[in-house]
Design an enzyme around this catalytic site. Structure first.
Site, mmCIF file in Angstrom:
data_model
loop_
_atom_site.group_PDB
_atom_site.id
_atom_site.type_symbol
_atom_site.label_atom_id
_atom_site.label_comp_id
_atom_site.label_asym_id
_atom_site.label_seq_id
_atom_site.Cartn_x
_atom_site.Cartn_y
_atom_site.Cartn_z
ATOM 1 C CG ASN A 1 77.481 16.011 91.109
ATOM 2 O OD1 ASN A 1 77.523 15.228 90.169
ATOM 3 N ND2 ASN A 1 77.300 17.318 90.959
ATOM 4 C CG ASN B 1 58.147 36.445 79.726
ATOM 5 O OD1 ASN B 1 57.616 36.799 78.681
ATOM 6 N ND2 ASN B 1 58.376 37.259 80.734
ATOM 7 C CD GLU C 1 42.180 17.564 90.467
ATOM 8 O OE1 GLU C 1 42.100 18.588 91.180
ATOM 9 O OE2 GLU C 1 41.233 16.761 90.340
ATOM 10 C CB VAL D 1 81.433 18.321 89.980
ATOM 11 C CG1 VAL D 1 82.172 17.649 91.129
ATOM 12 C CG2 VAL D 1 81.812 19.792 89.903
ATOM 13 C CG LEU E 1 73.414 17.525 88.696
ATOM 14 C CD1 LEU E 1 71.926 17.251 88.501
ATOM 15 C CD2 LEU E 1 73.612 18.844 89.427
ATOM 16 C CG HIS F 1 34.190 21.057 90.035
ATOM 17 N ND1 HIS F 1 34.037 20.524 91.286
ATOM 18 C CD2 HIS F 1 35.389 20.589 89.594
ATOM 19 C CE1 HIS F 1 35.083 19.775 91.590
ATOM 20 N NE2 HIS F 1 35.917 19.803 90.576
ATOM 21 C CB CYS G 1 55.855 31.585 87.955
ATOM 22 S SG CYS G 1 54.335 30.592 88.015
ATOM 23 C CD GLU H 1 79.232 15.020 84.779
ATOM 24 O OE1 GLU H 1 79.920 14.383 85.569
ATOM 25 O OE2 GLU H 1 78.248 15.680 85.106
#
Length: 409
Positions: A402, A387, A330, A399, A404, A339, A384, A409
């Protein structure tokens, strides 16, 4: 000089002729039991890494000794590789696990020029290798003896369903202007393209694996390990940049109608995922049984498009090789590859872009696929994939609260 690690397989072969065993790959007849014994030849006092860059395995297959050479698949993950799942109350949780010292390898069999191997050494040895034109699988046996592994031919895995399995793509990408055909001989490293791949797992697949996210991630890593090897022939380097598991609920309406699911997934990628994570292409893995014989669908010639650089793949087999080949297929459509026809060849094997999945798996693109891929790249020049990204993409001041986990961290 650093000495290469030598690992010897002491083979205790007990072919269970006519009997059956249930493995992760399915019901298997006629397998051999092997006991890996690791023998290192590192310099005295050297610190042994968890997963070496190079390994060798000596083993017997069908009574004949073979040497399996393995090299770590460096570049399998992007530097900003992330994993996302959702809490029971729907909160998005993203982490950035260390993946540099991973356990995924490519390789070959000594004295067999056409051999290939793709092996995970994470928890025992799991994967496949091709020897003298035949595909063998290896995986740990779930016994009290943790060192026992099974080795068996792909053809000895019982087929769950003999119905044809096909790609749902019917259209082709056509260049509107004649261009010079690419040949492998005139491509150089400067022509290399880089795809940062993001894989999404739907809620049905999460439930299929009993909510075991680690097992799902390992399966995906093994699949991308296979895909990365296949795409080397096309001068395209694939790096996995992220995995998202819809552990709480589906973020789109995943339905048996593959075109509608693909459309919804593309819209979700464009409006949601790309705002959170930079990547070049996204593929959805689903447990949904698509209508008819379809096991995958993708847009053709759409690499780098915010909505259309996508595909959807049914998790149609317990053998990760077969699902990996489907995803590679795909992704090939996204790169403008059609194909294969009867005139296409990849060395006598069924090729990746065959419209119907073969009972003899192939990890090879055909000569037609090579030409079509580079026709598309040279004509459309998708930006895209020019590189590979050299920096961490999502870094912010740490932070808390959140959900994340930022760098530092």
């Amino acid at each position: 000089m650093i000495e290469v690690l030598l690992v010897t397989i002491c083979l205790a072969a007990f072919p269970y002729q006519g009997s059956s065993i249930i493995l992760e790959s399915g019901n298997v007849n006629d397998y051999e039991v092997v006991y890996p014994r690791k023998v290192t030849a590192l310099p005295k006092g050297a610190v042994q890494p968890k997963y070496e860059d190079a390994m060798q395995y000596e083993l017997k297959v069908n009574g004949e000794p073979v040497v399996l050479h393995l090299e770590k698949n460096k570049g399998l993950f992007s530097k900003d590789y992330s994993e996302t799942h959702y809490s029971p109350d729907g909160r998005e949780i993203t982490t950035y696990p260390p993946v540099e010292d991973h356990c995924y390898y490519h390789g070959r069999i000594e004295n067999d020029a056409d051999s290939t191997a793709s092996i995970s050494a994470c928890n025992g040895l799991k994967g496949h290798f091709k020897l003298q034109g035949e595909t063998y699988l290896i995986e740990p046996l779930k016994l009290s003896d943790s060192e026992a592994h099974a080795v068996f031919k792909f053809e000895n895995v019982e087929k769950e369903d003999e119905a044809p399995k096909m790609c749902g793509v019917t259209q082709n990408w056509e260049s509107y202007e004649p261009i010079k055909k690419a040949s492998q001989s005139n491509l150089t490293p400067e022509h290399q393209r880089y795809i940062e791949l993001f894989i999404v797992v739907d809620h049905g697949m999460f439930m299929k694996y009993n909510g075991n996210s680690d097992k799902i991630r390992r399966r995906i890593h093994q699949m991308v390990n296979i895909m990365k090897e296949a795409y080397r022939y096309l001068y395209i380097d694939i790096a996995l940049t992220g995995v998202e598991i819809w552990s709480n609920k589906d973020m789109i309406n995943v339905q048996p109608a593959a075109p509608q699911t693909l459309d919804s997934f593309g819209e979700w990628r464009k409006t949601d995922l790309l705002n959170r994570k930079s990547h070049d292409n996204a593929q959805l893995l689903t447990n949904t049984d698509f209508d008819g014989p379809t096991i995958g669908l993708a847009y053709v010639g759409t690499m780098c498009d915010p909505k259309l650089s996508t595909g959807v793949i049914q998790d149609h087999s317990p053998i990760n090789l077969l699902v990996a080949v489907t995803m590679a297929h795909e992704l090939g459509h996204n790169l403008g590859i059609s194909h294969d026809t009867d005139s296409c060849s990849c060395g006598g094997y069924s090729c990746i872009m065959a419209p119907e999945i073969s009972h003899e798996p192939s990890k090879y693109f055909s000569d037609c696929s090579y030409i079509q891929c580079w026709d598309f790249i040279m004509k459309e020049n998708p930006q895209c994939i020019l590189n590979k990204r050299l920096r961490t993409d999502t870094v912010s001041t740490p932070v808390s609260g959140n959900e994340l986990l930022e760098a530092g961290e």
